[in-house]
Design a protein around this motif. Structure first.
Motif, PDB file in Angstrom:
ATOM      1  N   GLY A  26      -7.639  -5.089  -6.067  1.00  0.00           N
ATOM      2  CA  GLY A  26      -8.597  -4.679  -7.090  1.00  0.00           C
ATOM      3  C   GLY A  26      -8.260  -3.352  -7.736  1.00  0.00           C
ATOM      4  O   GLY A  26      -8.688  -3.088  -8.866  1.00  0.00           O
ATOM      5  N   SER A  27      -7.480  -2.515  -7.044  1.00  0.00           N
ATOM      6  CA  SER A  27      -7.134  -1.194  -7.579  1.00  0.00           C
ATOM      7  C   SER A  27      -5.950  -1.225  -8.539  1.00  0.00           C
ATOM      8  O   SER A  27      -5.616  -0.205  -9.148  1.00  0.00           O
ATOM      9  CB  SER A  27      -6.817  -0.231  -6.431  1.00  0.00           C
ATOM     10  N   ILE A 207     -14.144  -2.309 -11.903  1.00  0.00           N
ATOM     11  CA  ILE A 207     -13.598  -2.948 -10.704  1.00  0.00           C
ATOM     12  C   ILE A 207     -12.499  -2.085 -10.095  1.00  0.00           C
ATOM     13  O   ILE A 207     -12.428  -1.914  -8.867  1.00  0.00           O
ATOM     14  CB  ILE A 207     -13.055  -4.345 -11.047  1.00  0.00           C
ATOM     15  N   SER A 211     -12.957  -0.482  -6.457  1.00  0.00           N
ATOM     16  CA  SER A 211     -12.034  -0.868  -5.391  1.00  0.00           C
ATOM     17  C   SER A 211     -11.361   0.349  -4.772  1.00  0.00           C
ATOM     18  O   SER A 211     -11.210   0.444  -3.548  1.00  0.00           O
ATOM     19  CB  SER A 211     -10.970  -1.823  -5.939  1.00  0.00           C
TER      20      SER A 211
END
Length: 287
Positions: A26-27, A207, A211
Motif C-alpha cells: 500500500g505504501s 492509502i 499504509s
C-alpha cells in the motif's frame, strides 16, 4: 509481569508482522530507504515517548555501544531488504521467502556451542526450502527472471533476521527501551542513504500515507517493543512456534484483500514453508 502475560504480549508482534506485506504494498511507490526512514521515525518516536513516561532514559546510559550498533544494523538491514524485495517481486511470493527466517533461526541455533541439529531440523529445512523453490520456479507457470532480484533480496532478508536473532544471544541483555534508540538510529541512517542514492517519492494519496503510518505504528513500530518483552520475559519456545504462523497469516491477508491471487502453487508453498518450520520447531521442543 507473569510469563503468561509476557508471552501474550509477544504474540501481538506475530499478528502485526502478518500485516507487514499488505502495508508495504500500500505504501508504493515510495522507495525502500525513504520508507525505512519514515516508518522507523514513527516507531522511534513512539518508543522515546514511552521511555520518557516510564523514566527509562537512565537505563539507556548503561547499555554498551556495541548493542546499539548491533540492533541498528539488524533493523536497518532486514527492512531495507524486505521493502526492496516487495518492490521487485510479487508481494505474497516474496513475503513467503522472507518468512523463512523462523526456520533459519532453528537451523542456525542448532550450530551454536552446546546445541545440535536433529533429523527433524534437516527435514523441516528441506520441506521449507522446497516451498521457496516452488515460488522461485513460478509454481509450474515457468521461471520469471524479472522477479528473481526480488526473490534473492527476500532470501537475504530471511538470512539477515535469522542471523541477527541468533547472534543477539551473545550481545547480552538490554532493556526494552533500547529498541527506541535502534529505531531512531535506523531512521537517521536510512534518511542519509536515501538522500545519497534514491529519488524522493513520498507516499501517494490517502492509502499511501495510511499504509506508511500504519507500518510505522504497527509492524515496524509496536511489534519490536512487544516482541522484546515476550522473548525476554515470556515463553520464548512458545513464541518461536507461534512465529511460524506469520507466513501463512500474511499470505491469507494478501489474498483476502485481493493483493495476491489465490492459486494452488501459492497455497502449497505457504503450507510447505509453515509446515517445515513447525516440524523443525517440534524437533527443538522435543530435544
Amino acid at each position: 509481569m507473569s510469563s503468561t502475560r509476557a508471552t501474550a504480549i509477544g504474540f501481538i508482534a506475530v499478528l502485526l508482522w502478518a500485516l507487514l506485506a499488505l502495508f508495504t504494498v500500500g505504501s508504493a511507490p515510495t522507495p525502500p530507504l525513504l520508507l525505512n526512514a519514515i516508518c522507523f521515525a514513527i516507531g522511534g518516536t513512539i518508543g522515546l515517548i514511552w521511555t520518557g513516561m516510564t523514566g527509562g532514559f537512565s537505563r539507556l546510559r548503561a547499555v554498551p555501544l556495541r548493542v546499539y550498533i548491533f540492533g541498528t544494523v539488524g533493523l536497518f538491514g532486514y527492512h531495507a531488504l524486505y521493502f526492496s524485495a516487495l518492490r521487485l517481486a510479487p508481494a505474497a511470493e516474496a513475503g513467503l521467502i522472507a518468512y523463512l527466517w523462523p526456520l533459519l533461526i532453528v537451523l542456525f541455533s542448532g550450530l551454536l556451542p552446546g546445541e545440535s541439529l536433529k533429523s527433524g531440523h534437516i527435514l523441516g529445512a528441506i520441506i521449507g526450502f522446497l516451498g521457496a523453490a516452488l515460488i522461485i520456479g513460478g509454481g509450474g507457470a515457468g521461471f520469471d527472471p524479472d522477479a528473481l532480484p526480488g526473490y534473492l533480496l527476500a532470501l537475504g532478508c530471511a538470512l539477515m533476521w535469522s542471523s541477527y536473532s541468533v547472534l543477539s544471544r551473545h550481545i547480552g541483555d538490554a532493556p526494552t527501551e533500547t529498541v527506541a534508540i535502534f529505531c531512531v538510529a535506523t531512521a537517521i541512517l536510512s534518511a542519509l542513504l536515501h538522500l545519497a542514492t534514491e529519488q524522493t517519492v513520498w507516499p501517494q494519496g490517502g492509502i499511501g500515507w495510511a499504509s506508511t503510518i500504519a507500518l510505522g505504528l504497527g509492524p515496524v513500530g509496536l511489534a519490536f517493543y512487544v516482541w522484546d518483552i515476550g522473548v525476554k520475559r515470556g515463553d520464548i519456545q512458545l513464541l518461536g512456534v507461534a512465529s511460524y504462523a506469520a507466513p501463512l497469516l500474511s499470505t491469507l491477508v494478501l489474498v483476502g484483500v485481493g493483493v495476491a491471487q489465490p492459486s494452488w502453487a501459492l497455497a502449497i508453498s505457504a503450507l510447505l514453508i509453515t509446515g517445515g518450520a513447525a516440524l523443525a520447531a517440534r524437533a527443538s521442543l522435543n530435544s
